[in-house]
Design a protein around this motif. Structure first.
Motif, PDB file in Angstrom:
ATOM      1  N   GLN A 119     -35.388 -32.544 -24.668  1.00 16.71           N
ATOM      2  CA  GLN A 119     -34.354 -32.422 -23.644  1.00 16.71           C
ATOM      3  C   GLN A 119     -33.533 -31.148 -23.837  1.00 16.71           C
ATOM      4  OE1 GLN A 119     -32.916 -36.477 -24.627  1.00 16.71           O
ATOM      5  NE2 GLN A 119     -32.901 -36.849 -22.434  1.00 16.71           N
ATOM      6  N   VAL A 120     -33.216 -30.836 -25.095  1.00 17.92           N
ATOM      7  CA  VAL A 120     -32.423 -29.643 -25.396  1.00 17.92           C
ATOM      8  C   VAL A 120     -33.186 -28.385 -25.008  1.00 17.92           C
ATOM      9  CG1 VAL A 120     -31.496 -28.232 -27.281  1.00 17.92           C
ATOM     10  CG2 VAL A 120     -31.012 -30.685 -27.202  1.00 17.92           C
ATOM     11  N   LEU A 121     -34.466 -28.320 -25.328  1.00 23.55           N
ATOM     12  CA  LEU A 121     -35.274 -27.144 -25.009  1.00 23.55           C
ATOM     13  C   LEU A 121     -35.291 -26.881 -23.503  1.00 23.55           C
ATOM     14  CD1 LEU A 121     -37.202 -24.884 -25.879  1.00 23.55           C
ATOM     15  CD2 LEU A 121     -39.079 -26.538 -25.722  1.00 23.55           C
ATOM     16  N   VAL A 122     -35.591 -27.920 -22.731  1.00 27.74           N
ATOM     17  CA  VAL A 122     -35.618 -27.757 -21.273  1.00 27.74           C
ATOM     18  C   VAL A 122     -34.225 -27.431 -20.753  1.00 27.74           C
ATOM     19  CG1 VAL A 122     -36.091 -28.929 -19.084  1.00 27.74           C
ATOM     20  CG2 VAL A 122     -37.601 -29.306 -21.046  1.00 27.74           C
ATOM     21  N   GLY A 123     -33.213 -28.123 -21.291  1.00 21.81           N
ATOM     22  CA  GLY A 123     -31.847 -27.917 -20.833  1.00 21.81           C
ATOM     23  C   GLY A 123     -31.324 -26.524 -21.112  1.00 21.81           C
ATOM     24  N   VAL A 124     -31.647 -25.957 -22.274  1.00 24.20           N
ATOM     25  CA  VAL A 124     -31.189 -24.603 -22.616  1.00 24.20           C
ATOM     26  C   VAL A 124     -31.791 -23.576 -21.657  1.00 24.20           C
ATOM     27  CG1 VAL A 124     -31.399 -22.764 -24.326  1.00 24.20           C
ATOM     28  CG2 VAL A 124     -30.663 -25.035 -25.039  1.00 24.20           C
ATOM     29  N   VAL A 125     -33.078 -23.707 -21.387  1.00 26.93           N
ATOM     30  CA  VAL A 125     -33.724 -22.776 -20.449  1.00 26.93           C
ATOM     31  C   VAL A 125     -33.056 -22.866 -19.082  1.00 26.93           C
ATOM     32  CG1 VAL A 125     -35.871 -22.210 -19.261  1.00 26.93           C
ATOM     33  CG2 VAL A 125     -35.921 -22.846 -21.678  1.00 26.93           C
ATOM     34  N   PHE A 126     -32.820 -24.085 -18.612  1.00 25.22           N
ATOM     35  CA  PHE A 126     -32.161 -24.264 -17.316  1.00 25.22           C
ATOM     36  C   PHE A 126     -30.756 -23.664 -17.326  1.00 25.22           C
ATOM     37  CE2 PHE A 126     -29.092 -26.775 -14.878  1.00 25.22           C
ATOM     38  CZ  PHE A 126     -29.584 -26.618 -13.594  1.00 25.22           C
ATOM     39  N   ALA A 127     -29.976 -23.972 -18.357  1.00 30.90           N
ATOM     40  CA  ALA A 127     -28.581 -23.535 -18.411  1.00 30.90           C
ATOM     41  C   ALA A 127     -28.458 -22.018 -18.456  1.00 30.90           C
ATOM     42  CB  ALA A 127     -27.888 -24.150 -19.621  1.00 30.90           C
ATOM     43  N   ILE A 128     -29.384 -21.352 -19.133  1.00 26.67           N
ATOM     44  CA  ILE A 128     -29.339 -19.890 -19.196  1.00 26.67           C
ATOM     45  C   ILE A 128     -29.768 -19.272 -17.860  1.00 26.67           C
ATOM     46  CG2 ILE A 128     -30.390 -17.861 -20.267  1.00 26.67           C
ATOM     47  CD1 ILE A 128     -30.512 -19.444 -22.890  1.00 26.67           C
ATOM     48  N   LEU A 129     -30.856 -19.782 -17.298  1.00 21.13           N
ATOM     49  CA  LEU A 129     -31.363 -19.210 -16.053  1.00 21.13           C
ATOM     50  C   LEU A 129     -30.436 -19.478 -14.875  1.00 21.13           C
ATOM     51  CD1 LEU A 129     -35.189 -20.007 -16.286  1.00 21.13           C
ATOM     52  CD2 LEU A 129     -34.030 -17.840 -16.729  1.00 21.13           C
ATOM     53  N   VAL A 130     -29.715 -20.609 -14.906  1.00 27.24           N
ATOM     54  CA  VAL A 130     -28.887 -20.971 -13.757  1.00 27.24           C
ATOM     55  C   VAL A 130     -27.679 -20.048 -13.609  1.00 27.24           C
ATOM     56  CG1 VAL A 130     -27.227 -22.596 -14.796  1.00 27.24           C
ATOM     57  CG2 VAL A 130     -28.154 -23.062 -12.516  1.00 27.24           C
ATOM     58  N   LEU A 131     -27.378 -19.259 -14.632  1.00 25.19           N
ATOM     59  CA  LEU A 131     -26.289 -18.287 -14.543  1.00 25.19           C
ATOM     60  C   LEU A 131     -26.764 -16.941 -14.011  1.00 25.19           C
ATOM     61  CD1 LEU A 131     -24.508 -19.018 -17.951  1.00 25.19           C
ATOM     62  CD2 LEU A 131     -23.753 -19.695 -15.666  1.00 25.19           C
ATOM     63  N   ARG A 132     -28.056 -16.833 -13.713  1.00 29.80           N
ATOM     64  CA  ARG A 132     -28.633 -15.567 -13.255  1.00 29.80           C
ATOM     65  C   ARG A 132     -29.029 -15.653 -11.781  1.00 29.80           C
ATOM     66  NH1 ARG A 132     -29.599 -12.311 -17.621  1.00 29.80           N
ATOM     67  NH2 ARG A 132     -29.391 -13.314 -19.655  1.00 29.80           N
ATOM     68  N   PHE A 133     -29.793 -14.686 -11.320  1.00 32.36           N
ATOM     69  CA  PHE A 133     -30.312 -14.634  -9.952  1.00 32.36           C
ATOM     70  C   PHE A 133     -29.217 -14.595  -8.890  1.00 32.36           C
ATOM     71  CE2 PHE A 133     -33.366 -17.134 -12.514  1.00 32.36           C
ATOM     72  CZ  PHE A 133     -34.398 -16.215 -12.532  1.00 32.36           C
ATOM     73  N   PRO A 134     -28.343 -13.583  -8.906  1.00 35.27           N
ATOM     74  CA  PRO A 134     -27.334 -13.475  -7.843  1.00 35.27           C
ATOM     75  C   PRO A 134     -27.986 -13.109  -6.511  1.00 35.27           C
ATOM     76  CG  PRO A 134     -27.292 -11.530  -9.238  1.00 35.27           C
ATOM     77  CD  PRO A 134     -28.226 -12.502  -9.898  1.00 35.27           C
ATOM     78  N   ASN A 135     -27.396 -13.602  -5.425  1.00 36.56           N
ATOM     79  CA  ASN A 135     -27.887 -13.216  -4.108  1.00 36.56           C
ATOM     80  C   ASN A 135     -27.106 -11.986  -3.618  1.00 36.56           C
ATOM     81  OD1 ASN A 135     -25.382 -14.202  -3.438  1.00 36.56           O
ATOM     82  ND2 ASN A 135     -26.139 -16.040  -2.422  1.00 36.56           N
TER      83      ASN A 135
END
Length: 351
Positions: A119-135
């Motif tokens: 859960q931590v592995l998947v969650g860390v990837v999500f949490a880091i990526l979700v702060l990126r990709f500005p429109n």
């Protein structure tokens, strides 16, 4: 709105048709549920019921989301894909847990530490990526803030945000997992929270700061696509619930419960309603609290508050019929969702 309806309809039909196929496949391969010996005696009759039915919800949701975008001719968004990644990643952790239970013929699959690490592995990837990709407006799927009905307070920084997101993801996914103890209970409760996020996504779209300037607008990226994701998973859950309602012909297993917890946590982060999820999903919070109270009180006094935890088993041992517990808990889940939506709307109203 058309995308939302298409995603929900396609996922619903696929789950309705795919679940009986999964039942036959898993039954033929002997993928039956193992039952804890210390659980309620009435559950022993469920031993051997096909499990890992959550795969149908995941596959149906992904296809429903994809078909909706093909029909509209629009590309998927970063926000939608990240939430689906979190759902699928946690579903994979749950699938591994379910498969080990079946392979080793025991009621426990992955050890708690190994499951948490997944859960931590998947969650860390999500949490880091979700702060990126500005429109083009500079809006990202999430920002390093705490949020209730919208972001509040000073920025907490990337590191603290990742830790907070992990707590939310692990907490909600395990809460749904604890709730999944009676036929249809977890999937039915999840439907009500997902329906809330369809409404929230639509409301944020109509009052987006990109379209409407004002003090009550929302800086949420891709609100429509988040509503599409919620609708797709909602449709998959309803189709699965048709076969999972008491008496269940198939269980979602950890595959489904962790995946549903993941999509709820992902929607809370990306719609910037993290703490609101604790109200919308109040039933999951109550059931988790019953386990914490039971364990904590027993360690301090060697006595139990409930006859058995999670809470639904306490009422089973008190003589309530399973269907009575499920329907009454669904009513609690509906009430929590209504209170959460009411709070969301009242906060938006012009002061």
């Amino acid at each position: 709105m058309r995308d939302i309806l298409i995603a929900a309809a396609v996922a619903l039909v696929l789950a309705l048709i795919g679940t009986p196929l999964a039942i036959r496949l898993f039954s033929r391969r002997g993928y039956g549920q193992m039952i804890r010996e210390e659980g309620p005696s009435g559950h022993h009759d469920k031993r051997g019921t096909p499990t890992m039915g959550g795969t149908v919800i995941i596959v149906g949701s992904l296809i429903g989301y994809g078909v909706a975008h093909l029909a509209s001719g629009t590309p998927p968004t970063a926000s939608g894909l990240l939430v689906l990644f979190l759902m699928t990643g946690l579903g994979a952790v749950g699938f591994l847990d379910d498969f080990i239970k079946i392979y080793k013929q025991r009621s426990l699959g992955l050890r708690s530490g190994a499951k948490l690490m997944g859960q931590v592995l998947v969650g860390v990837v999500f949490a880091i990526l979700v702060l990126r990709f500005p429109n083009s407006y500079g809006t990202t799927p999430a920002a390093p803030y705490l949020s209730f009905l919208r972001d509040f307070g000073p920025p907490i920084g990337v590191a603290l945000f990742v830790i907070w997101a992990l707590i939310l993801i692990a907490g909600i996914s395990n809460a749904v997992n604890l709730t999944d103890g009676l036929d249809g209970l977890a999937s039915g409760a999840a439907v009500m929270v997902l329906a809330s996020y369809v409404l929230i996504g639509n409301w944020q779209l109509r009052n987006s700061c990109e379209a409407v300037l004002g003090p009550n607008c929302y800086w949420v990226r891709d609100p429509l696509d988040l509503a599409v994701v919620a609708a797709a998973v909602l449709g998959g859950c309803v189709g699965f619930l048709w076969w999972n309602a008491p008496p269940a012909r198939i269980f979602m297993g950890d595959t489904g419960s962790l995946a549903l917890g993941g999509v709820l946590a992902g929607l809370a982060v990306t719609t910037r309603t993290q703490l609101l999820l604790l109200i919308l999903g109040g039933l999951f919070v109550i059931i988790t609290a019953s386990v914490i109270i039971q364990v904590g009180f027993f360690k301090m006094t060697r006595k139990r508050v409930f006859k058995m935890a999670p809470l639904q088993h306490h009422f089973e041992l008190s003589g309530w019929a399973e269907t009575t517990i499920v329907v009454r808990f669904w009513l609690i889940a509906a009430l929590c969702a209504a209170i959460g939506l009411g709070a969301f709307y009242v906060e938006w109203m012009p002061k």
